[in-house]
Design a protein around this motif. Structure first.
Motif, PDB file in Angstrom:
ATOM      1  N   ALA A 114     -19.193-137.972  -8.306  1.00  0.00           N
ATOM      2  CA  ALA A 114     -18.995-136.506  -7.934  1.00  0.00           C
ATOM      3  C   ALA A 114     -18.953-135.444  -9.129  1.00  0.00           C
ATOM      4  O   ALA A 114     -18.913-134.404  -9.050  1.00  0.00           O
ATOM      5  N   ASP A 115     -19.136-136.154 -10.482  1.00  0.00           N
ATOM      6  CA  ASP A 115     -18.909-135.433 -11.534  1.00  0.00           C
ATOM      7  C   ASP A 115     -20.239-135.281 -12.254  1.00  0.00           C
ATOM      8  O   ASP A 115     -20.327-134.948 -13.497  1.00  0.00           O
ATOM      9  N   MET A 116     -21.337-135.482 -11.620  1.00  0.00           N
ATOM     10  CA  MET A 116     -22.750-135.353 -12.287  1.00  0.00           C
ATOM     11  C   MET A 116     -23.588-134.206 -11.653  1.00  0.00           C
ATOM     12  O   MET A 116     -23.936-134.523 -10.142  1.00  0.00           O
ATOM     13  N   PRO A 117     -23.929-133.398 -12.031  1.00  0.00           N
ATOM     14  CA  PRO A 117     -24.313-132.132 -11.451  1.00  0.00           C
ATOM     15  C   PRO A 117     -25.911-132.150 -11.243  1.00  0.00           C
ATOM     16  O   PRO A 117     -26.419-131.183 -10.579  1.00  0.00           O
ATOM     17  N   GLY A 118     -26.595-132.921 -12.110  1.00  0.00           N
ATOM     18  CA  GLY A 118     -27.915-132.952 -12.034  1.00  0.00           C
ATOM     19  C   GLY A 118     -28.776-133.368 -10.895  1.00  0.00           C
ATOM     20  O   GLY A 118     -30.096-133.436 -10.885  1.00  0.00           O
ATOM     21  N   PHE A 119     -28.340-134.250  -9.904  1.00  0.00           N
ATOM     22  CA  PHE A 119     -28.979-134.859  -8.711  1.00  0.00           C
ATOM     23  C   PHE A 119     -29.679-133.895  -8.028  1.00  0.00           C
ATOM     24  O   PHE A 119     -29.383-132.681  -7.657  1.00  0.00           O
ATOM     25  N   THR A 120     -30.700-134.185  -7.221  1.00  0.00           N
ATOM     26  CA  THR A 120     -31.485-133.437  -6.421  1.00  0.00           C
ATOM     27  C   THR A 120     -31.675-134.124  -5.185  1.00  0.00           C
ATOM     28  O   THR A 120     -31.688-135.332  -5.137  1.00  0.00           O
ATOM     29  N   PRO A 121     -31.820-133.502  -4.002  1.00  0.00           N
ATOM     30  CA  PRO A 121     -31.941-133.905  -2.741  1.00  0.00           C
ATOM     31  C   PRO A 121     -33.321-135.094  -2.826  1.00  0.00           C
ATOM     32  O   PRO A 121     -33.714-136.333  -2.455  1.00  0.00           O
ATOM     33  N   ALA A 122     -34.387-134.639  -3.795  1.00  0.00           N
ATOM     34  CA  ALA A 122     -35.718-135.418  -3.663  1.00  0.00           C
ATOM     35  C   ALA A 122     -35.612-136.768  -4.461  1.00  0.00           C
ATOM     36  O   ALA A 122     -36.147-137.624  -4.053  1.00  0.00           O
ATOM     37  N   ALA A 123     -34.674-136.679  -5.443  1.00  0.00           N
ATOM     38  CA  ALA A 123     -34.485-137.894  -6.071  1.00  0.00           C
ATOM     39  C   ALA A 123     -33.675-138.837  -5.527  1.00  0.00           C
ATOM     40  O   ALA A 123     -34.088-140.074  -5.340  1.00  0.00           O
ATOM     41  N   LEU A 124     -32.722-138.364  -4.609  1.00  0.00           N
ATOM     42  CA  LEU A 124     -31.910-139.262  -3.814  1.00  0.00           C
ATOM     43  C   LEU A 124     -32.665-139.776  -2.694  1.00  0.00           C
ATOM     44  O   LEU A 124     -32.703-141.079  -2.230  1.00  0.00           O
ATOM     45  N   SER A 125     -33.266-138.670  -1.923  1.00  0.00           N
ATOM     46  CA  SER A 125     -34.124-139.422  -0.996  1.00  0.00           C
ATOM     47  C   SER A 125     -35.424-140.541  -1.382  1.00  0.00           C
ATOM     48  O   SER A 125     -35.575-141.174  -0.542  1.00  0.00           O
ATOM     49  N   ASP A 126     -35.883-140.294  -2.703  1.00  0.00           N
ATOM     50  CA  ASP A 126     -36.752-141.354  -2.967  1.00  0.00           C
ATOM     51  C   ASP A 126     -36.040-142.603  -3.213  1.00  0.00           C
ATOM     52  O   ASP A 126     -36.682-143.857  -2.980  1.00  0.00           O
ATOM     53  N   LEU A 127     -34.606-142.714  -3.878  1.00  0.00           N
ATOM     54  CA  LEU A 127     -34.059-143.908  -3.953  1.00  0.00           C
ATOM     55  C   LEU A 127     -33.693-144.645  -2.616  1.00  0.00           C
ATOM     56  O   LEU A 127     -33.859-145.627  -2.139  1.00  0.00           O
ATOM     57  N   ILE A 128     -33.507-143.542  -1.498  1.00  0.00           N
ATOM     58  CA  ILE A 128     -33.139-144.121  -0.149  1.00  0.00           C
ATOM     59  C   ILE A 128     -34.550-144.817   0.377  1.00  0.00           C
ATOM     60  O   ILE A 128     -34.265-146.019   0.889  1.00  0.00           O
ATOM     61  N   ALA A 129     -35.539-144.026   0.179  1.00  0.00           N
ATOM     62  CA  ALA A 129     -36.977-144.823   0.671  1.00  0.00           C
ATOM     63  C   ALA A 129     -37.304-146.023   0.014  1.00  0.00           C
ATOM     64  O   ALA A 129     -37.778-147.003   0.783  1.00  0.00           O
ATOM     65  N   ARG A 130     -37.041-146.148  -1.199  1.00  0.00           N
ATOM     66  CA  ARG A 130     -37.085-147.267  -2.049  1.00  0.00           C
ATOM     67  C   ARG A 130     -36.186-148.287  -1.467  1.00  0.00           C
ATOM     68  O   ARG A 130     -36.532-149.636  -1.198  1.00  0.00           O
ATOM     69  N   PHE A 131     -34.943-148.194  -1.310  1.00  0.00           N
ATOM     70  CA  PHE A 131     -34.069-149.112  -0.719  1.00  0.00           C
ATOM     71  C   PHE A 131     -34.400-149.634   0.797  1.00  0.00           C
ATOM     72  O   PHE A 131     -34.391-150.904   0.958  1.00  0.00           O
ATOM     73  N   ARG A 132     -35.152-148.725   1.409  1.00  0.00           N
ATOM     74  CA  ARG A 132     -35.718-149.183   2.775  1.00  0.00           C
ATOM     75  C   ARG A 132     -36.742-150.114   2.650  1.00  0.00           C
ATOM     76  O   ARG A 132     -36.847-150.885   3.612  1.00  0.00           O
ATOM     77  N   ALA A 133     -37.607-149.736   1.653  1.00  0.00           N
ATOM     78  CA  ALA A 133     -38.530-150.662   1.494  1.00  0.00           C
ATOM     79  C   ALA A 133     -38.259-152.246   1.149  1.00  0.00           C
ATOM     80  O   ALA A 133     -38.888-153.153   1.151  1.00  0.00           O
ATOM     81  N   GLU A 134     -37.090-152.030   0.069  1.00  0.00           N
ATOM     82  CA  GLU A 134     -36.565-153.584  -0.489  1.00  0.00           C
ATOM     83  C   GLU A 134     -35.120-153.652  -0.323  1.00  0.00           C
ATOM     84  O   GLU A 134     -34.386-153.424  -1.092  1.00  0.00           O
ATOM     85  N   PRO A 135     -34.769-153.633   0.949  1.00  0.00           N
ATOM     86  CA  PRO A 135     -33.405-153.603   1.263  1.00  0.00           C
ATOM     87  C   PRO A 135     -32.481-154.852   0.534  1.00  0.00           C
ATOM     88  O   PRO A 135     -31.188-154.794   1.022  1.00  0.00           O
ATOM     89  N   GLY A 136     -33.007-155.787   0.086  1.00  0.00           N
ATOM     90  CA  GLY A 136     -32.152-156.969  -0.496  1.00  0.00           C
ATOM     91  C   GLY A 136     -31.859-156.533  -1.919  1.00  0.00           C
ATOM     92  O   GLY A 136     -30.936-157.475  -2.627  1.00  0.00           O
ATOM     93  N   LEU A 137     -32.514-155.404  -2.455  1.00  0.00           N
ATOM     94  CA  LEU A 137     -32.027-155.084  -3.843  1.00  0.00           C
ATOM     95  C   LEU A 137     -31.061-154.159  -3.971  1.00  0.00           C
ATOM     96  O   LEU A 137     -30.688-153.317  -3.401  1.00  0.00           O
ATOM     97  N   ILE A 138     -30.264-154.236  -5.348  1.00  0.00           N
ATOM     98  CA  ILE A 138     -29.461-152.940  -5.664  1.00  0.00           C
ATOM     99  C   ILE A 138     -30.195-152.228  -6.479  1.00  0.00           C
ATOM    100  O   ILE A 138     -30.821-152.568  -7.488  1.00  0.00           O
ATOM    101  N   LEU A 139     -30.391-151.088  -6.150  1.00  0.00           N
ATOM    102  CA  LEU A 139     -31.129-149.786  -6.698  1.00  0.00           C
ATOM    103  C   LEU A 139     -30.178-148.996  -7.451  1.00  0.00           C
ATOM    104  O   LEU A 139     -29.314-148.469  -6.994  1.00  0.00           O
ATOM    105  N   ARG A 140     -30.637-148.990  -8.894  1.00  0.00           N
ATOM    106  CA  ARG A 140     -29.637-148.279  -9.841  1.00  0.00           C
ATOM    107  C   ARG A 140     -30.743-146.872 -10.270  1.00  0.00           C
ATOM    108  O   ARG A 140     -31.594-147.406 -10.991  1.00  0.00           O
ATOM    109  N   GLY A 141     -30.213-145.590 -10.196  1.00  0.00           N
ATOM    110  CA  GLY A 141     -30.846-144.663 -11.063  1.00  0.00           C
ATOM    111  C   GLY A 141     -30.813-144.764 -12.590  1.00  0.00           C
ATOM    112  O   GLY A 141     -29.761-145.470 -13.065  1.00  0.00           O
ATOM    113  N   GLY A 142     -31.839-144.392 -13.271  1.00  0.00           N
ATOM    114  CA  GLY A 142     -31.756-144.689 -14.757  1.00  0.00           C
ATOM    115  C   GLY A 142     -32.420-143.353 -15.428  1.00  0.00           C
ATOM    116  O   GLY A 142     -32.946-142.576 -14.769  1.00  0.00           O
ATOM    117  N   GLY A 143     -32.451-143.490 -16.648  1.00  0.00           N
ATOM    118  CA  GLY A 143     -32.957-142.534 -17.766  1.00  0.00           C
ATOM    119  C   GLY A 143     -34.357-142.780 -17.513  1.00  0.00           C
ATOM    120  O   GLY A 143     -34.911-143.739 -17.387  1.00  0.00           O
TER     121      GLY A 143
END
Length: 212
Positions: free
Chosen positions: A118-147
């Motif tokens: 809740a204390d990170m101001p930089g996220f965008t809907p596009a970035a989060l949606s991309d992570l969600i789409a990647r998870f749906r393609a490989e639902p057995g992985l833990i996906l973690r945002g990075g630099g």
């Protein structure tokens, strides 16, 4: 029995990614102020993060401590679930335990949960949606945002089979031990800019952020 030529094949189940925003902390490092009520783009940070999450179309839950009237007011009118964490004083882990426990009965076996700070101001809907789409393609992985250079950051999406482990964490540890337990199932996904790394915990963090 084999399907006949004219028989319809069952559609594959698309995993749901539930977004959990832990917001039951005390902002102790802010020396009296509430970091989640500091404004970004004329909105309280907590509302900004919640609106970003909702813009993905995913179901969103936010954990809150008892008597968090100002934080509740910041979220007024948003179509999300509020989860009260009565033992919030025991650390961030209680947000994970209580939040996931509230989601668990309704989740499917292939679902995931995104832990979105809740204390990170930089996220965008596009970035989060991309992570969600990647998870749906490989639902057995833990996906973690990075630099941009692969530094691990936030958010993280955990498959359903990790939820019971997340509900066993304690103190302020969060999900670090769960991430360490099976590194072969963790994949870091670089996100644009510094959004995966920039958190605002102290008055100095906020001052630097506002100068940038």
């Amino acid at each position: 029995m084999a399907l006949g030529c004219g028989a319809e094949r069952p559609e594959a189940v698309v995993p749901t990614v539930h977004i959990l925003i832990p917001a039951a902390g005390s902002s102790s490092r802010m020396r009296g102020a509430d970091k989640l009520l500091q404004t970004v783009g004329r909105k309280p940070l907590l509302r900004r993060v919640a609106e970003t999450a909702l813009a993905t179309g995913a179901p969103v839950a936010v954990t809150l401590p008892p008597e968090a009237d100002a934080r509740r007011a910041a979220l007024a009118g948003l179509p999300l679930r509020l989860v009260e964490v009565r033992d919030a004083a025991l650390g961030m882990s209680r947000s994970l335990v209580r939040g996931i426990a509230a989601l668990d009965p309704e989740a499917g076996p292939a679902d995931g949960v995104m832990i979105l700070p809740a204390d990170m101001p930089g996220f965008t809907p596009a970035a989060l949606s991309d992570l969600i789409a990647r998870f749906r393609a490989e639902p057995g992985l833990i996906l973690r945002g990075g630099g941009s250079e692969g530094q691990p950051g936030h958010p993280a999406i955990f498959p359903r089979d990790f939820w019971s482990a997340l509900m066993q964490v304690s103190g302020d540890e969060g999900g670090r031990s769960v991430l360490r337990a099976q590194p072969d199932r963790v994949r870091v996904i670089p996100l644009p800019g510094r959004m995966a790394l920039l958190d605002l915990d102290t008055p100095e963090d906020w001052a630097d952020f506002r100068r940038s």
